[in-house]
Write a protein that holds these residues in place. Structure first.
Motif, PDB file in Angstrom:
ATOM      1  N   ARG A  48       0.752  -0.970   0.019  1.00 54.44           N
ATOM      2  CA  ARG A  48      -0.156  -0.015   0.089  1.00 54.44           C
ATOM      3  C   ARG A  48       0.975   1.283   0.138  1.00 54.44           C
ATOM      4  NH1 ARG A  48      -5.628   0.403   1.722  1.00 54.44           N
ATOM      5  NH2 ARG A  48      -4.814   2.136   2.921  1.00 54.44           N
ATOM      6  N   GLN A  50       3.826   1.483  -1.240  1.00 52.69           N
ATOM      7  CA  GLN A  50       4.533   1.961  -2.469  1.00 52.69           C
ATOM      8  C   GLN A  50       3.392   2.282  -3.625  1.00 52.69           C
ATOM      9  OE1 GLN A  50       6.057  -2.085  -3.267  1.00 52.69           O
ATOM     10  NE2 GLN A  50       7.845  -1.907  -2.362  1.00 52.69           N
ATOM     11  N   GLN A  51       2.019   1.930  -3.457  1.00 53.87           N
ATOM     12  CA  GLN A  51       1.035   2.434  -4.219  1.00 53.87           C
ATOM     13  C   GLN A  51       0.830   4.016  -4.113  1.00 53.87           C
ATOM     14  OE1 GLN A  51      -0.265   0.319  -6.862  1.00 53.87           O
ATOM     15  NE2 GLN A  51       1.349  -0.875  -6.335  1.00 53.87           N
ATOM     16  N   ARG A  52       0.807   3.987  -2.887  1.00 58.22           N
ATOM     17  CA  ARG A  52       0.647   5.693  -2.311  1.00 58.22           C
ATOM     18  C   ARG A  52       1.652   6.302  -3.226  1.00 58.22           C
ATOM     19  NH1 ARG A  52      -1.243   3.518   2.506  1.00 58.22           N
ATOM     20  NH2 ARG A  52       0.691   3.866   3.238  1.00 58.22           N
ATOM     21  N   LEU A  54       3.494   5.574  -5.630  1.00 61.56           N
ATOM     22  CA  LEU A  54       3.314   5.820  -7.026  1.00 61.56           C
ATOM     23  C   LEU A  54       2.460   6.752  -7.683  1.00 61.56           C
ATOM     24  CD1 LEU A  54       5.165   3.419  -8.700  1.00 61.56           C
ATOM     25  CD2 LEU A  54       2.895   2.944  -9.539  1.00 61.56           C
ATOM     26  N   LEU A  55       1.134   6.642  -7.076  1.00 60.50           N
ATOM     27  CA  LEU A  55       0.219   7.756  -7.200  1.00 60.50           C
ATOM     28  C   LEU A  55       0.658   9.055  -6.968  1.00 60.50           C
ATOM     29  CD1 LEU A  55      -2.872   8.132  -7.848  1.00 60.50           C
ATOM     30  CD2 LEU A  55      -3.429   7.775  -5.512  1.00 60.50           C
ATOM     31  N   MET A  56       1.450   9.457  -5.772  1.00 59.68           N
ATOM     32  CA  MET A  56       1.924  10.593  -5.891  1.00 59.68           C
ATOM     33  C   MET A  56       2.800  11.192  -6.799  1.00 59.68           C
ATOM     34  SD  MET A  56       0.573  12.291  -3.369  1.00 59.68           S
ATOM     35  CE  MET A  56       1.395  13.513  -3.131  1.00 59.68           C
ATOM     36  N   LYS A  58       2.776  10.013 -10.100  1.00 62.31           N
ATOM     37  CA  LYS A  58       2.027  10.199 -11.129  1.00 62.31           C
ATOM     38  C   LYS A  58       1.152  11.680 -11.095  1.00 62.31           C
ATOM     39  CE  LYS A  58       0.760   5.395 -12.054  1.00 62.31           C
ATOM     40  NZ  LYS A  58      -0.346   4.303 -12.272  1.00 62.31           N
ATOM     41  N   LEU A  59       0.718  11.869  -9.986  1.00 58.66           N
ATOM     42  CA  LEU A  59       0.098  13.273  -9.590  1.00 58.66           C
ATOM     43  C   LEU A  59       0.992  14.421  -9.812  1.00 58.66           C
ATOM     44  CD1 LEU A  59      -2.093  12.437  -6.683  1.00 58.66           C
ATOM     45  CD2 LEU A  59      -2.999  12.926  -8.986  1.00 58.66           C
ATOM     46  N   GLN A  62       1.605  14.722 -13.796  1.00 60.59           N
ATOM     47  CA  GLN A  62       0.509  15.310 -14.300  1.00 60.59           C
ATOM     48  C   GLN A  62       0.413  16.848 -14.042  1.00 60.59           C
ATOM     49  OE1 GLN A  62      -1.773  13.936 -16.541  1.00 60.59           O
ATOM     50  NE2 GLN A  62      -2.048  16.162 -16.848  1.00 60.59           N
TER      51      GLN A  62
END
Length: 94
Positions: A48, A50-52, A54-56, A58-59, A62
């Protein structure tokens, strides 16, 4: 982070202990089948996190693209829109 490689049969033979180990220490298990990597096992909370992260990332990418393209919105407008949406979604006390 430590990465260990073991066969699926080794993992199956000692799965409970191995799962306890990866929970206690940040370790990733790479499971092999016929000598080839087939799956990864890691602690759920580690996954979890690592996923958070990665999301940061990506944001952030963007956001950088939006800035480069000039697609900007003033902060006061963003917060005003959020307040309006929250007020519209709030339960009404009649």
């Amino acid at each position: 982070m430590i990465e260990s490689i073991l066969s699926i049969s080794e993992f199956k033979a000692d799965a409970s202990r191995l799962l306890d180990n990866i929970h206690d220490a940040p370790t990733t298990l790479v499971l092999t089948q016929n000598g080839r990597a087939r799956a990864v096992v890691e602690d759920y909370e580690q996954h979890r996190a690592q996923q958070r992260a990665l999301l940061m990332l990506k944001l952030m990418v963007q956001s950088e693209r939006d800035v480069e393209a000039g697609q900007l919105v003033p902060q006061d407008r963003v917060f005003a829109d959020l307040r309006q949406r929250l007020a519209a979604d709030a339960p009404q006390n009649d």
